[in-house]
Structures are given as C-alpha cells and as structure tokens.
Enzyme design. Structure first.
Site, PDB file in Angstrom:
ATOM      1  N   ASP A 132       0.800  -1.214   0.000  1.00 31.18           N
ATOM      2  CA  ASP A 132       0.000   0.000   0.000  1.00 31.18           C
ATOM      3  C   ASP A 132       0.837   1.270   0.000  1.00 31.18           C
ATOM      4  O   ASP A 132       0.349   2.335   0.386  1.00 31.18           O
ATOM      5  CB  ASP A 132      -0.949  -0.007   1.197  1.00 31.18           C
ATOM      6  CG  ASP A 132      -2.164  -0.888   0.950  1.00 31.18           C
ATOM      7  OD1 ASP A 132      -2.600  -0.964  -0.216  1.00 31.18           O
ATOM      8  OD2 ASP A 132      -2.657  -1.498   1.911  1.00 31.18           O
ATOM      9  N   ASP A 190      -8.001  -4.488  -3.193  1.00 34.70           N
ATOM     10  CA  ASP A 190      -7.509  -3.152  -2.827  1.00 34.70           C
ATOM     11  C   ASP A 190      -6.279  -2.760  -3.637  1.00 34.70           C
ATOM     12  O   ASP A 190      -6.007  -1.577  -3.859  1.00 34.70           O
ATOM     13  CB  ASP A 190      -7.142  -3.086  -1.339  1.00 34.70           C
ATOM     14  CG  ASP A 190      -8.081  -3.808  -0.411  1.00 34.70           C
ATOM     15  OD1 ASP A 190      -8.607  -4.868  -0.802  1.00 34.70           O
ATOM     16  OD2 ASP A 190      -8.262  -3.358   0.730  1.00 34.70           O
ATOM     17  N   THR A 250     -13.189 -13.955   0.832  1.00 35.64           N
ATOM     18  CA  THR A 250     -13.555 -12.569   1.137  1.00 35.64           C
ATOM     19  C   THR A 250     -13.267 -12.337   2.607  1.00 35.64           C
ATOM     20  O   THR A 250     -14.109 -12.567   3.474  1.00 35.64           O
ATOM     21  CB  THR A 250     -15.022 -12.298   0.771  1.00 35.64           C
ATOM     22  OG1 THR A 250     -15.179 -12.522  -0.633  1.00 35.64           O
ATOM     23  CG2 THR A 250     -15.405 -10.857   1.071  1.00 35.64           C
ATOM     24  N   ARG A 262     -16.670  -2.323   0.385  1.00 34.57           N
ATOM     25  CA  ARG A 262     -15.531  -1.482   0.023  1.00 34.57           C
ATOM     26  C   ARG A 262     -14.680  -2.139  -1.060  1.00 34.57           C
ATOM     27  O   ARG A 262     -14.120  -1.473  -1.924  1.00 34.57           O
ATOM     28  CB  ARG A 262     -14.688  -1.144   1.258  1.00 34.57           C
ATOM     29  CG  ARG A 262     -13.711   0.009   0.988  1.00 34.57           C
ATOM     30  CD  ARG A 262     -13.151   0.623   2.259  1.00 34.57           C
ATOM     31  NE  ARG A 262     -12.433  -0.323   3.090  1.00 34.57           N
ATOM     32  CZ  ARG A 262     -12.888  -0.796   4.255  1.00 34.57           C
ATOM     33  NH1 ARG A 262     -14.067  -0.431   4.711  1.00 34.57           N
ATOM     34  NH2 ARG A 262     -12.171  -1.648   4.958  1.00 34.57           N
ATOM     35  N   TRP A 266     -13.393  -0.493  -4.406  1.00 33.36           N
ATOM     36  CA  TRP A 266     -11.992  -0.446  -4.848  1.00 33.36           C
ATOM     37  C   TRP A 266     -11.909  -0.830  -6.330  1.00 33.36           C
ATOM     38  O   TRP A 266     -11.168  -0.221  -7.106  1.00 33.36           O
ATOM     39  CB  TRP A 266     -11.140  -1.412  -4.046  1.00 33.36           C
ATOM     40  CG  TRP A 266     -10.854  -1.166  -2.596  1.00 33.36           C
ATOM     41  CD1 TRP A 266     -10.866  -2.098  -1.601  1.00 33.36           C
ATOM     42  CD2 TRP A 266     -10.452   0.064  -1.941  1.00 33.36           C
ATOM     43  NE1 TRP A 266     -10.516  -1.537  -0.389  1.00 33.36           N
ATOM     44  CE2 TRP A 266     -10.254  -0.211  -0.574  1.00 33.36           C
ATOM     45  CE3 TRP A 266     -10.264   1.371  -2.413  1.00 33.36           C
ATOM     46  CZ2 TRP A 266      -9.868   0.764   0.359  1.00 33.36           C
ATOM     47  CZ3 TRP A 266      -9.882   2.350  -1.490  1.00 33.36           C
ATOM     48  CH2 TRP A 266      -9.697   2.041  -0.133  1.00 33.36           C
TER      49      TRP A 266
END
Length: 412
Positions: A132, A190, A250, A262, A266
C-alpha cells in the site's frame, strides 16, 4: 450455496444520530449557519462547494486535535481515536485530505498543513513492508505534485514506485499484497488502487516497465477476482509456480462468496483509473459492469450508502451496519467514470454520486464539532468480521468524501 457465516463479533445496532450543525466557514459562527445540515443548496456544484466549506471547518478542529504528522489519526470508534505510525497503510490519507482542502480553499493554512504532513512521510518511499505504498505516497506526494508542481516531489514518487515494483512477479503478472499470514501469493482487490503510483512513475520517467506491470496486474485481476455478475472476491491466493489460484476468499466480508462493499468500490475506482491511463476499452467496460452490478443490487439502500457487505441483509445475525467509506469511494469513482461515457450514462452516474454525497452530508453520517473525534464521516466500517473499526470514522472515508466533492466541483 452461501459459504458459512464468518462474523466473529456482532456489532451493536446503529442508532441514527441527529445533531446540530457547525459552521461552513472558519470565519462564520455556528449560529449563522445552523441550518446547513438540513438545507443544502439545490444546485449540485453549489452543494459540493458548501459541503467542502463545512468540511474545512470540521477539519480545522481536527488539525488542532491531531498536531503531530508522525502520529496519525486513523479511525475513531467507541469514544476513542486510534492512532497510527508512518508505516501504517492509512498514513497518507490525512495529508491527502489536507491537500484536497487546499485544492478547495487555496488557503495557505491548508497548504502548510498538507506540506508538513507530506514531508513527514518522505522516508516511506522505501517502505518495503506494504503493497500500500501507493496509498501512502500517491495520496500525499502525488497530490502535492499535482496541486503545486513542486518537482522535489517527483523523485520521491519514482522511488516509491520502484519500491512497489519489488513486489511484482513478472511470471504471474501480479504484485502481491500481504506480507503476513499463510497465503502463498495473496492479491487483494484493494491493490488495484496502488496501480496509480506505477502509472504516474511511468509517465514521469518514461520507463514502460511501470506501465506494463500495472496493466498486467489489472488484467490478471480482472480474470481471477471477478465472478460472472461482476462482483469480486476480496482475496485470491495464487500458486507462485503455476499462477493458478489456490483458493479465493472474502476476508473482510460476511462470507467468501459475498460482496464486501468497500472491495467492490476499490474495483470500480481502480478500473476507472486504469482506463484513464490506458484508454483501453476493456477496462472501461469492466468499470461500467462493476458499477451496474452495485447500482442495481437488490440490497443497495435507498440512500445509496451500502451495508458493509451487500449480502449482509441476508444474514439475520448481522445488524444494519453501513459503510460510509464505501459510499464516498464509490461516489468519487462514479464522478470520474461519468467523464468517459455518453451523456445519458454519465447522468446516471452523476445522479447516483450526488445521492451518495447528499446522504453522507446528512446528520446521520456527517459529524459536527466535538463529535466523532472531529473526523468527517460516521458509520464507517473497517473490518467487521474482526470487530475492528466498526460504526465509527475512518481517515480514508474522509479522504474519498473530500475527493468526490472536489471532483463534483471540477467536472459538473
């Protein structure tokens, strides 16, 4: 067949909170603007402008509460603020929010704060502990470069992209995500968001390896993360040798075959962004199909602020838990997606985004002075199955709310 119910901690029911309004401008009194929570301008751009004014007021208190750019407010739940260090994946969102407030106000107050909080993250360009780094560095240094043209930010972005590329496996065509757990080669949805850093590095340096890696990751993710209805798994665990998924799950949703809200956002945002850089119709179509799945989902609430998982209402054990961060993220992606399609389709996306933003700007979701740790959005959900950051505030929810409001001003 649904997979087994995975929730380990059932959160308490969400109460609708009604509160008085704060001022929309640092130079106005709360009394003068007491009606702003319930009487927003009818014009959409004027509404977004007013909502940004109100956000600037709230974040004025926020910046006073949290003065240390190395001790970063990540979330607020159960009456307390969770702080994070620079290594945390959320560390760039506050700097990014300050950049968005500067974009709106052009005020030195926000420029100075944004610059200070961005500078504090400079050493994270070599952070090899997280995939990230795109969130951390693009939201801070990337926005800084975009808004100021300060070329001292450019090498930091390039070094950050080089660090991210160390996680890229050219045989699989993917960048791996988590560096913990028992997964062999985990990729979470993500990670689509971190591709923007690679695209920016390719544009700045002319090095096509960044571009190719981003396109490959998006393509392979599209193949393996998505179901026939364009819903997405959260995580795909790949075999490092064959590139074939070992399994799919998940992790932060209600069940492995459910649609974690979310995560779906994403994907919608990620594929819209990938189309921006590539102009490849397959990515535009993917974004449109994901968005259509979400906007037509039988469990999408009327106010378009989703449950933390679109399948949550099918499980009676789960309370009515929303995720305002998923709504702000989706609203922002819809406003960009609207710029790439025909007028009728664009209006559909704009109308949905506007509904989301107006819903988020009601007292049920938008905090006022002294409430919610002076974050903006309430009813955000981080990791419901773990009982972590449930029914509170998340710094990335605020970030995408501000981004969506700025996009509203710029594109409508």
């Amino acid at each position: 067949m649904k997979t087994s119910f995975k929730i380990s901690l059932i959160a308490s029911s969400i109460a609708v909170m009604l509160s008085a309004c704060s001022s929309t401008d640092l130079n106005k009194t709360e009394k003068q603007t007491a009606a702003v929570d319930t009487v927003w301008p009818t014009d959409t751009v004027a509404f977004c402008d007013a909502a940004l004014d109100k956000a600037a007021t709230q974040y004025g208190y926020f910046s006073t509460d949290y003065p240390d750019p190395t001790n970063i407010p990540r979330s607020y739940t159960n009456g307390s603020t969770r702080m994070a260090g620079k290594l945390d994946w959320t560390s760039g969102f506050v700097a990014g929010s300050y950049w968005y407030l500067y974009e709106h106000t052009q005020s030195d107050q926000w420029l100075n704060l944004a610059s200070k909080w961005t500078k504090a993250l400079e050493d994270q360009q070599f952070n090899r502990r997280t995939h990230d780094i795109g969130f951390i560095m693009n939201n801070s240094f990337g926005n800084g470069l975009r808004l100021t043209g300060d070329q001292s930010y450019s090498p930091v972005i390039l070094n950050s992209a080089k660090t991210l590329m160390e996680r890229y496996n050219p045989d699989l065509g993917l960048t791996y995500s988590w560096s913990w757990g028992a997964w062999e080669f985990p990729v979470i949805i993500d990670n689509m968001m971190n591709l923007e850093l690679l695209f920016e590095a390719a544009k700045a340096s002319g090095d096509k390896r960044f571009y190719d890696a981003a396109v490959s990751h998006a393509t392979v993710t599209m193949k393996h993360h998505y179901r026939e209805d364009y819903s997405s798994y959260h995580l795909v665990n790949y075999n490092r040798t064959t590139g074939i998924p070992n399994w799919k799950q998940t992790f932060q949703g209600i069940a492995d075959d459910s649609s974690w809200a979310r995560g779906q956002a994403w994907g919608a945002y990620g594929y819209t962004m990938v189309y921006r850089y590539t102009q490849d119709e397959k990515f535009l179509n993917q974004a449109k199909n994901i968005v259509n799945y979400l906007l037509t989902h039988k469990n999408m609430p009327d106010d378009l602020v989703p449950y933390f998982d679109y399948n949550a209402p099918e499980y009676p054990e789960v309370d009515n838990v929303r995720d305002s961060s998923a709504a702000s993220l989706l609203a922002s992606s819809l406003l960009e997606l609207a710029t790439y399609v025909g007028d009728q389709e664009a209006q559909r996306y704009i109308d949905a985004a506007t509904t989301m933003l107006r819903s988020l700007s009601t007292p049920s979701y938008l905090a006022t002075k002294g409430e919610n740790g002076n974050f903006l959005l309430k009813q955000a959900t981080g990791h419901y199955p773990a009982g972590d950051e449930v029914n509170g505030a998340l710094n990335y929810g605020d970030y995408y709310y501000l981004e969506a409001l700025n996009r509203c001003k710029a594109t409508l």
